[in-house]
Design an enzyme around this catalytic site. Sequence first.
Site, PDB file in Angstrom:
ATOM      1  CB  ALA A   1      15.983  42.552  15.585  1.00 22.45           C
TER       2      ALA A   1
ATOM      3  CE1 TYR B   1       4.184  23.230  10.167  1.00 24.45           C
ATOM      4  CE2 TYR B   1       6.520  23.786  10.198  1.00 24.45           C
ATOM      5  CZ  TYR B   1       5.225  24.017  10.632  1.00 24.45           C
ATOM      6  OH  TYR B   1       4.969  25.028  11.522  1.00 24.45           O
TER       7      TYR B   1
ATOM      8  CB  ALA C   1      12.878  33.814  14.826  1.00 22.46           C
TER       9      ALA C   1
ATOM     10  NE  ARG D   1      -8.109   7.318   0.902  1.00 22.47           N
ATOM     11  CZ  ARG D   1      -7.338   8.220   0.288  1.00 22.47           C
ATOM     12  NH1 ARG D   1      -7.782   9.448   0.104  1.00 22.47           N
ATOM     13  NH2 ARG D   1      -6.128   7.898  -0.130  1.00 22.47           N
TER      14      ARG D   1
ATOM     15  CE  LYS E   1       6.099  23.522  14.919  1.00 19.59           C
ATOM     16  NZ  LYS E   1       7.003  24.360  14.120  1.00 19.59           N
TER      17      LYS E   1
ATOM     18  NE  ARG F   1      -3.550   1.286  -5.290  1.00 22.30           N
ATOM     19  CZ  ARG F   1      -4.583   1.907  -4.720  1.00 22.30           C
ATOM     20  NH1 ARG F   1      -4.514   2.230  -3.443  1.00 22.30           N
ATOM     21  NH2 ARG F   1      -5.668   2.201  -5.406  1.00 22.30           N
TER      22      ARG F   1
ATOM     23  CG  ASN G   1      11.212  28.647   6.711  1.00 15.08           C
ATOM     24  OD1 ASN G   1      12.044  28.074   6.029  1.00 15.08           O
ATOM     25  ND2 ASN G   1      11.068  28.414   8.002  1.00 15.08           N
TER      26      ASN G   1
ATOM     27  CG  ASN H   1       7.882  39.288  15.477  1.00 18.05           C
ATOM     28  OD1 ASN H   1       7.835  38.063  15.539  1.00 18.05           O
ATOM     29  ND2 ASN H   1       8.558  39.929  14.537  1.00 18.05           N
TER      30      ASN H   1
ATOM     31  CD  GLN I   1      -2.858  -0.999   2.450  1.00 18.91           C
ATOM     32  OE1 GLN I   1      -2.324  -1.127   3.548  1.00 18.91           O
ATOM     33  NE2 GLN I   1      -4.160  -0.827   2.308  1.00 18.91           N
TER      34      GLN I   1
ATOM     35  CG  ASP J   1       3.541  30.352  12.376  1.00 16.66           C
ATOM     36  OD1 ASP J   1       4.712  30.408  12.794  1.00 16.66           O
ATOM     37  OD2 ASP J   1       3.231  29.744  11.347  1.00 16.66           O
TER      38      ASP J   1
END
EC number: 1.1.1.38
Length: 643
Positions: free
Chosen positions: A366, A164, A369, A143, A237, A119, A472, A313, A116, A310
């Site tokens: 700045a 992701y 992150a 499913r 996530k 496939r 990103n 800031n 499976q 997310d």
Amino acid sequence: PRVRSFIAHQSGITSVIRRSPDIAHRMVRSLSVSSQRNKSVAHHEDVYSHNLPPMDEKEMALYKLYRPERVTPKKRSAELLKEPRLNKGMGFSLYERQYLGLHGLLPPAFMTQEQQAYRVITKLREQPNDLARYIQLDGLQDRNEKLFYRVVCDHVKELMPIVYTPTVGLACQNFGYIYRKPKGLYITINDNSVSKIYQILSNWHEEDVRAIVVTDGERILGLGDLGAYGIGIPVGKLALYVALGGVQPKWCLPVLLDVGTNNMDLLNDPFYIGLRHKRVRGKDYDTLLDNFMKACTKKYGQKTLIQFEDFANPNAFRLLDKYQDKYTMFNDDIQGTASVIVAGLLTCTRVTKKLVSQEKYLFFGAGAASTGIAEMIVHQMQNEGISKEEACNRIYLMDIDGLVTKNRKEMNPRHVQFAKDMPETTSILEVIRAARPGALIGASTVRGAFNEEVIRAMAEINERPIIFALSNPTSKAECTAEEAYTFTNGAALYASGSPFPNFELNGHTYKPGQGNNAYIFPGVALGTILFQIRHVDNDLFLLAAKKVASCVTEDSLKVGRVYPQLKEIREISIQIAVEMAKYCYKNGTANLYPQPEDLEKYVRAQVYNTEYEELINATYDWPEQDMRHGFPVPVVRHDSMDG
């Protein structure tokens, strides 16, 4: 006892054949089905411990004690096929099909999970683009949950960019067009009370929730405010929680807090599925967050992990500071990102032969992150023996207004410790030449910010310059791997936030590492959940960073990879969880009691198994005397009944 029962059964058939051929035939058929059933159970016992080394009798007893128990499902027939957690498709055995009322509902073909999976991956590779692959995988998860995770785990390097970043960002942007089936909870500003939110949580189909990932959709990756479309981030996530950390899917709950959106394109989009008004801020927003946290702990308990994801800031640090010591929570954008970057820097020390505290670091961007990374670096420097003030002096921040200096009239309170007594400038080159950093870290989402001149300047002052372009998706990275290697003649120690292809230069192949939070957060989540760790502080994230760095091999370093291979993440997650347990039991912050005798075996027994399992519990024998009637049946003579 099973062998004796089998012999007795055989003898019974022999004695019955003469009296009743029909009954004998049914007994033979029953024995045949039982044999098939026992083989299936034996197979189940094998795959249940597929990720364990050989064990002696005592170790196996411990493992069986620790592992989750399975129960024959109550659902039958078509209802069972609609349940993705139980559905195997054509992987159901004939015995299961007959016993569970599935016979005839499936094609008369029997496929192994391997068949499976082959496939599925074949069909995925035939899709025209990554968004189409995302949609197909999304449907598979709806499913057949085990097959979905089996495929992702078997092809983690190929499929993680689909499940992701970066493809999940594209999926979020188009969520109104590709929406098929709800996968999480939507809690809006209109539901702003503990009781209302509790009712919404009660609508979720699982009761044993131990991990919640929540976003308000305001800063989705590097794409900005996507409002209700941001639900794809918690969903993706948590898929990585399972695939890379082994967290049980039934423990996971994705949540979108919808307070509106300031994205006018979405507000004018007829297919937008969220609230159609500007974002609510201030007191009402804070009240919603407070009520959400209270409702979650009221419904699922204080031990439930809540990961913030997310948030913009202005809210990210504020909410982390507000809730970190009150709830079991962390912010992956701040702590997870910081941890994985420190892991990369720790790996680089093996090449540069310098401690983290002996380098200088220039951050371009700045936000939350970068600030989180800088603070984690300071934490590591202090562990290496220098003061906090000395550590902060070695870190330089640049934001949209340029270098963060003491001359600024207004400044983020968290930036004050890093402000420099230097002339104001917006030029990266000027700061590089003045500060002479050993590492250049980008988290600005400004494509091309690290141009040829900037990269060559880093190479002029460092034998092995550290260049991390973390923004990103790839379209917003400060520089590509090819640019970093080309402009330093292969000397750069490079990492990115999204994957870049291998690159060949002067006959040498470079395999750039990806500073992906997935090296960190699945293991941290697994350890927190399994050992009921109440507060997830920076010490735990630094511990995780050191474990990740220790897993980078010398062969990886030779090809420029400063992170382990992606296929190793699940094993790394297990090791992180074990290290967290050791640390937290030593410090009295683990709340699982009694403490497991063998921490590693406990973790391995608890992680999610992607292999199909036997859905029907094994049968077993009782002592024969306990199955006899309580009294003899009197013999009634037929002639005594004559009138």
